[in-house]
Design a protein around this motif. Structure first.
Motif, PDB file in Angstrom:
ATOM      1  N   LEU A 200       8.075   9.608  -3.348  1.00  0.00           N
ATOM      2  CA  LEU A 200       7.573  10.978  -3.416  1.00  0.00           C
ATOM      3  C   LEU A 200       8.326  11.844  -2.420  1.00  0.00           C
ATOM      4  O   LEU A 200       8.589  11.433  -1.295  1.00  0.00           O
ATOM      5  CB  LEU A 200       6.077  11.020  -3.087  1.00  0.00           C
ATOM      6  N   ALA A 201       8.635  13.054  -2.833  1.00  0.00           N
ATOM      7  CA  ALA A 201       9.280  13.993  -1.917  1.00  0.00           C
ATOM      8  C   ALA A 201       8.274  14.414  -0.852  1.00  0.00           C
ATOM      9  O   ALA A 201       7.064  14.306  -1.036  1.00  0.00           O
ATOM     10  CB  ALA A 201       9.775  15.217  -2.688  1.00  0.00           C
TER      11      ALA A 201
ATOM     12  N   ARG B  40       0.861  11.722   1.800  1.00  0.00           N
ATOM     13  CA  ARG B  40       1.215  10.974   0.589  1.00  0.00           C
ATOM     14  C   ARG B  40       0.426   9.660   0.580  1.00  0.00           C
ATOM     15  O   ARG B  40       0.328   8.993   1.608  1.00  0.00           O
ATOM     16  CB  ARG B  40       2.716  10.671   0.561  1.00  0.00           C
ATOM     17  N   PHE B  41      -0.077   9.313  -0.593  1.00  0.00           N
ATOM     18  CA  PHE B  41      -0.909   8.115  -0.687  1.00  0.00           C
ATOM     19  C   PHE B  41      -0.498   7.231  -1.863  1.00  0.00           C
ATOM     20  O   PHE B  41      -0.196   7.724  -2.956  1.00  0.00           O
ATOM     21  CB  PHE B  41      -2.386   8.486  -0.873  1.00  0.00           C
ATOM     22  N   ALA B  42      -0.520   5.931  -1.611  1.00  0.00           N
ATOM     23  CA  ALA B  42      -0.502   4.948  -2.692  1.00  0.00           C
ATOM     24  C   ALA B  42      -1.949   4.745  -3.105  1.00  0.00           C
ATOM     25  O   ALA B  42      -2.786   4.354  -2.283  1.00  0.00           O
ATOM     26  CB  ALA B  42       0.108   3.639  -2.203  1.00  0.00           C
ATOM     27  N   ALA B  43      -2.270   5.037  -4.350  1.00  0.00           N
ATOM     28  CA  ALA B  43      -3.646   4.951  -4.847  1.00  0.00           C
ATOM     29  C   ALA B  43      -3.741   3.806  -5.849  1.00  0.00           C
ATOM     30  O   ALA B  43      -2.999   3.766  -6.829  1.00  0.00           O
ATOM     31  CB  ALA B  43      -4.055   6.265  -5.517  1.00  0.00           C
ATOM     32  N   THR B  44      -4.657   2.888  -5.603  1.00  0.00           N
ATOM     33  CA  THR B  44      -4.857   1.758  -6.503  1.00  0.00           C
ATOM     34  C   THR B  44      -6.299   1.759  -7.001  1.00  0.00           C
ATOM     35  O   THR B  44      -7.233   1.650  -6.203  1.00  0.00           O
ATOM     36  CB  THR B  44      -4.565   0.421  -5.807  1.00  0.00           C
TER      37      THR B  44
ATOM     38  N   GLU C 241      -3.733   4.046   0.517  1.00  0.00           N
ATOM     39  CA  GLU C 241      -2.922   3.677   1.680  1.00  0.00           C
ATOM     40  C   GLU C 241      -1.935   4.796   1.939  1.00  0.00           C
ATOM     41  O   GLU C 241      -1.116   5.119   1.070  1.00  0.00           O
ATOM     42  CB  GLU C 241      -2.193   2.360   1.444  1.00  0.00           C
ATOM     43  N   GLU C 242      -2.027   5.396   3.125  1.00  0.00           N
ATOM     44  CA  GLU C 242      -1.168   6.541   3.416  1.00  0.00           C
ATOM     45  C   GLU C 242       0.234   6.089   3.783  1.00  0.00           C
ATOM     46  O   GLU C 242       0.430   5.136   4.533  1.00  0.00           O
ATOM     47  CB  GLU C 242      -1.746   7.387   4.557  1.00  0.00           C
ATOM     48  N   ARG C 243       1.203   6.805   3.227  1.00  0.00           N
ATOM     49  CA  ARG C 243       2.614   6.558   3.580  1.00  0.00           C
ATOM     50  C   ARG C 243       3.061   7.712   4.461  1.00  0.00           C
ATOM     51  O   ARG C 243       3.166   8.856   4.018  1.00  0.00           O
ATOM     52  CB  ARG C 243       3.491   6.469   2.328  1.00  0.00           C
ATOM     53  N   PHE C 244       3.330   7.396   5.731  1.00  0.00           N
ATOM     54  CA  PHE C 244       3.747   8.411   6.680  1.00  0.00           C
ATOM     55  C   PHE C 244       5.239   8.669   6.567  1.00  0.00           C
ATOM     56  O   PHE C 244       6.016   7.793   6.186  1.00  0.00           O
ATOM     57  CB  PHE C 244       3.395   7.990   8.113  1.00  0.00           C
ATOM     58  N   ARG C 245       5.630   9.877   6.939  1.00  0.00           N
ATOM     59  CA  ARG C 245       7.050  10.209   6.953  1.00  0.00           C
ATOM     60  C   ARG C 245       7.723   9.511   8.124  1.00  0.00           C
ATOM     61  O   ARG C 245       7.131   9.346   9.182  1.00  0.00           O
ATOM     62  CB  ARG C 245       7.245  11.717   7.085  1.00  0.00           C
ATOM     63  N   ALA C 246       8.975   9.142   7.931  1.00  0.00           N
ATOM     64  CA  ALA C 246       9.748   8.587   9.040  1.00  0.00           C
ATOM     65  C   ALA C 246      10.018   9.687  10.067  1.00  0.00           C
ATOM     66  O   ALA C 246      10.207  10.852   9.718  1.00  0.00           O
ATOM     67  CB  ALA C 246      11.069   8.010   8.526  1.00  0.00           C
ATOM     68  N   ALA C 247      10.026   9.333  11.329  1.00  0.00           N
ATOM     69  CA  ALA C 247      10.304  10.309  12.383  1.00  0.00           C
ATOM     70  C   ALA C 247      11.728  10.824  12.244  1.00  0.00           C
ATOM     71  O   ALA C 247      12.669  10.071  12.016  1.00  0.00           O
ATOM     72  CB  ALA C 247      10.099   9.673  13.752  1.00  0.00           C
TER      73      ALA C 247
END
Length: 252
Positions: free
Chosen positions: A154-155, A161-165, A239-245
């Motif tokens: 995801l941009a 941003r979340f992975a949703a299951t 599950e949240e996907r954080f942006r890389a620093a």
């Protein structure tokens, strides 16, 4: 209403006037995400009640179940949602054994905002068998991993941003039928509670703590029977996907 081990237990009556118990729970930080999950449970239960529990939104596929989360957003004041929202996601192939929607480049499965925060979701649906002869996490972890991998594409055009299951557990019907041929709500509850404990917070191998919600309305209702199995409700794990620093200027 009674709270036991974090579960909300509600005694209700089905259309025949029989008392039954519903099992629900929301685990999320206070704020917009928790509000959304609470409203999602309400939408799932509304759909089931309107159809007198003989048709349920978790019986179909990932796209149909995802629409219940979009509906939860639209049902609240100053919340909106779009499915298949345009974004910069790259094309991915389907993961074997885990149901997914149309995987087209340039789409996010669901976009939700309430003016204060906006969420992007990549979703998968996992059908998980429950019982002593089943691996309790096999498809749960498979679905979560597939959602996690897609969420990484995801941009960064949403705040979170979340992975949703979406997990749809099913029980062997012969394990929950009493001597009179009726579904025994206590047996359903016992199998579900064992399975929920085995999930250990719905954390995939190598993953991190998640937010989640589930609803199992009117345990014991015969409307949840399909073939030789019993489908009592649905779980949503985020599950949240954080942006890389970002690297500082001049840093390698």
């Amino acid at each position: 209403m009674e709270i036991i081990n974090g579960h909300r237990l509600c005694d209700q009556e089905d259309h025949k006037g029989t008392h039954m118990t519903s099992l629900t729970k929301v685990k999320a930080p206070k704020g917009s995400l928790k509000t959304l999950l609470e409203q999602w449970i309400a939408m799932v239960e509304r759909y089931a009640a309107i159809h007198k529990y003989v048709d349920n939104c978790w019986w179909y596929n990932e796209r149909a179940t995802l629409s219940s989360l979009a509906g939860a957003a639209w049902s609240m004041e100053n919340w909106v949602a779009l499915e298949e929202f345009s974004t910069g996601k790259r094309h991915k192939v389907k993961a074997d054994g885990v149901e997914s929607g149309d995987l087209r480049p340039g789409r996010c499965d669901l976009y939700v905002t309430n003016r204060k925060v906006c969420f992007g979701f990549e979703a998968k649906q996992a059908w998980q068998r429950v019982g002593p002869l089943s691996n309790p996490t096999r498809n749960v972890h498979k679905g979560m991993q597939a959602a996690w991998e897609d969420s990484g594409h995801l941009a960064n055009d949403t705040d979170q941003r979340f992975a949703a299951t979406f997990i749809v557990p099913s029980l062997p019907l012969n394990a929950v039928i009493d001597e009179l041929g009726n579904v025994d709500p206590e047996q359903v509850m016992a199998l579900l509670n064992t399975w929920l404990e085995e999930q250990r917070g719905f954390v995939r191998p190598g993953g991190k703590e998640t937010s989640y919600a589930y609803t199992f309305p009117l345990l014991g209702h015969e409307g949840f029977i399909s073939g030789p199995r019993y489908y009592p409700g649905v779980v949503l794990v985020l599950e949240e996907r954080f942006r890389a620093a970002k690297l500082l200027d001049g840093e390698n």
